[in-house]
Design a protein around this motif. Structure first.
Motif, PDB file in Angstrom:
ATOM      1  N   ALA A  23      18.436  21.641   0.882  1.00  0.00           N
ATOM      2  CA  ALA A  23      17.632  21.899   2.089  1.00  0.00           C
ATOM      3  C   ALA A  23      18.551  22.005   3.282  1.00  0.00           C
ATOM      4  O   ALA A  23      19.579  21.326   3.360  1.00  0.00           O
ATOM      5  CB  ALA A  23      16.621  20.773   2.310  1.00  0.00           C
ATOM      6  N   GLY A  24      18.171  22.838   4.215  1.00  0.00           N
ATOM      7  CA  GLY A  24      18.836  22.861   5.501  1.00  0.00           C
ATOM      8  C   GLY A  24      18.179  21.852   6.419  1.00  0.00           C
ATOM      9  O   GLY A  24      16.978  21.586   6.336  1.00  0.00           O
ATOM     10  N   VAL A  79      12.718  14.483   2.960  1.00  0.00           N
ATOM     11  CA  VAL A  79      13.641  13.480   2.422  1.00  0.00           C
ATOM     12  C   VAL A  79      15.056  13.746   2.928  1.00  0.00           C
ATOM     13  O   VAL A  79      15.765  12.836   3.371  1.00  0.00           O
ATOM     14  CB  VAL A  79      13.585  13.484   0.881  1.00  0.00           C
ATOM     15  N   ALA A  80      15.477  15.005   2.890  1.00  0.00           N
ATOM     16  CA  ALA A  80      16.815  15.358   3.348  1.00  0.00           C
ATOM     17  C   ALA A  80      17.001  15.029   4.822  1.00  0.00           C
ATOM     18  O   ALA A  80      18.018  14.450   5.226  1.00  0.00           O
ATOM     19  CB  ALA A  80      17.074  16.838   3.093  1.00  0.00           C
ATOM     20  N   ALA A  81      16.016  15.398   5.639  1.00  0.00           N
ATOM     21  CA  ALA A  81      16.124  15.160   7.080  1.00  0.00           C
ATOM     22  C   ALA A  81      16.130  13.672   7.403  1.00  0.00           C
ATOM     23  O   ALA A  81      16.880  13.224   8.286  1.00  0.00           O
ATOM     24  CB  ALA A  81      14.969  15.856   7.804  1.00  0.00           C
ATOM     25  N   ALA A  82      15.314  12.891   6.709  1.00  0.00           N
ATOM     26  CA  ALA A  82      15.256  11.456   6.967  1.00  0.00           C
ATOM     27  C   ALA A  82      16.579  10.783   6.604  1.00  0.00           C
ATOM     28  O   ALA A  82      17.058   9.899   7.322  1.00  0.00           O
ATOM     29  CB  ALA A  82      14.104  10.827   6.185  1.00  0.00           C
ATOM     30  N   VAL A  83      17.193  11.204   5.501  1.00  0.00           N
ATOM     31  CA  VAL A  83      18.495  10.649   5.114  1.00  0.00           C
ATOM     32  C   VAL A  83      19.566  11.075   6.119  1.00  0.00           C
ATOM     33  O   VAL A  83      20.421  10.275   6.517  1.00  0.00           O
ATOM     34  CB  VAL A  83      18.857  11.068   3.675  1.00  0.00           C
ATOM     35  N   ALA A  84      19.536  12.327   6.551  1.00  0.00           N
ATOM     36  CA  ALA A  84      20.496  12.789   7.559  1.00  0.00           C
ATOM     37  C   ALA A  84      20.371  11.974   8.838  1.00  0.00           C
ATOM     38  O   ALA A  84      21.382  11.590   9.462  1.00  0.00           O
ATOM     39  CB  ALA A  84      20.280  14.273   7.840  1.00  0.00           C
ATOM     40  N   ALA A 279      19.023  11.452  -1.462  1.00  0.00           N
ATOM     41  CA  ALA A 279      19.543  12.712  -0.904  1.00  0.00           C
ATOM     42  C   ALA A 279      21.001  12.508  -0.545  1.00  0.00           C
ATOM     43  O   ALA A 279      21.408  11.422  -0.111  1.00  0.00           O
ATOM     44  CB  ALA A 279      18.746  13.155   0.319  1.00  0.00           C
ATOM     45  N   VAL A 280      21.792  13.550  -0.724  1.00  0.00           N
ATOM     46  CA  VAL A 280      23.214  13.487  -0.424  1.00  0.00           C
ATOM     47  C   VAL A 280      23.650  14.741   0.304  1.00  0.00           C
ATOM     48  O   VAL A 280      23.096  15.829   0.106  1.00  0.00           O
ATOM     49  CB  VAL A 280      24.069  13.313  -1.702  1.00  0.00           C
TER      50      VAL A 280
END
Length: 288
Positions: A23-24, A79-84, A279-280
């Motif tokens: 994901a971006g 999920v990606a944004a929250a981890v970022a 997410a990584v």
């Protein structure tokens, strides 16, 4: 047109940057209009990119764009944004205000210290599928009714976006996916579907899933959090889970060479569905 934004890349529902669903993520999309966001999403080519606009403390307005269009909600990009965000401002709860509604997301360290995010869906619902619509979906997929699992009947499920759930009777049927892209896209556009949630039940709480996504300009989504939430609501509506609380494991992406794992949780007294995964960051210079 010059577009200036820091675009991060993450793989969701995996601990391996080459697995799960890429994901971006744009953590500050202030000043980017819809055309600019769509251009960035198309340039990345991922199934979705999340664009965040900071609000009050740990609260953000979020919009999601596929390479072709905006979508109301996307689980893996959430999920990606929250981890970022957690990697910049620390773990804990953030609140995303999406077009589908308010989605709280909790981030904590998982096994090996890899961050894991748990989103709580908006209020879900499930509806019947017209027989003619089912026939058209099967025709576009080149599936046959006798190849469906009769214990898991077709339904349209919603937990932020609409998904048609079709259960294959065998793992082989699920693995053999070659569909008419334009025909399925037209069908899905007519019914306002984001993906098809194609599933095969391995055991009472373990499923293998695939998600065609032609309306987003993508043949298949490797790991689909919004569909996972909708699927949890679908199983609850059918009474297919037994007693709650219930925890499900969904495996997705193996057929694409991008294996991912999604955790779906249903709690008694709360109709909302929780979807969790790691997410990584995808390192610069590596293919996503």
């Amino acid at each position: 047109m010059t577009i200036s934004a820091e675009v991060l890349r993450y793989a969701a529902f995996t601990t391996d940057p080459s697995g799960g669903n890429p994901a971006g993520v744009v953590l500050d999309a202030t000043g980017l209009d819809a055309a600019a966001r769509l251009s960035i999403a198309a340039g990345l080519g991922y199934s979705e990119t999340a664009f965040l606009t900071p609000g009050s403390e740990r609260s953000y307005s979020v919009r999601y764009f596929s390479p072709k269009a905006e979508v109301p909600f996307c689980g893996h990009a959430t999920v990606a944004a929250a981890v970022a965000l957690a990697e910049r401002i620390g773990p804990g709860r953030v609140v995303f205000e999406t077009r589908a509604g308010t989605v709280p997301v909790d981030v904590a360290a998982g096994p090996g210290g890899v961050p894991e995010a748990t989103l709580t869906s908006v209020e879900p619902h499930v509806e019947e599928v017209a027989d003619a619509d089912l026939a058209e979906a099967l025709a576009a997929l080149d599936w046959h009714r006798e190849e469906l699992d009769p214990t898991l009947p077709p339904r349209i499920a919603y937990a932020g976006a609409r998904h048609l759930v079709l259960a294959a009777a065998t793992r082989g049927r699920l693995a053999d996916l070659a569909y008419d892209f334009d025909r399925l896209a037209a069908f899905m556009t007519r019914l306002d579907l984001t993906t098809l949630q194609l599933v095969w039940r391995e055991s009472a709480d373990t499923f293998h899933v695939r998600d065609p996504f032609p309306v987003g300009g993508v043949v298949e989504d490797p790991a689909t959090g919004a569909a996972a939430a909708a699927f949890g609501a679908y199983l609850r509506e059918l009474g297919a889970l037994g007693s709650e609380p219930a925890v499900l494991t969904l495996y997705q992406g193996a057929d694409l060479g991008r294996p991912g794992r999604l955790r779906v949780e249903l709690r008694p007294g709360d109709r909302r569905v929780r979807v969790s995964g790691a997410a990584v960051r995808i390192p610069d210079g590596e293919a996503g």
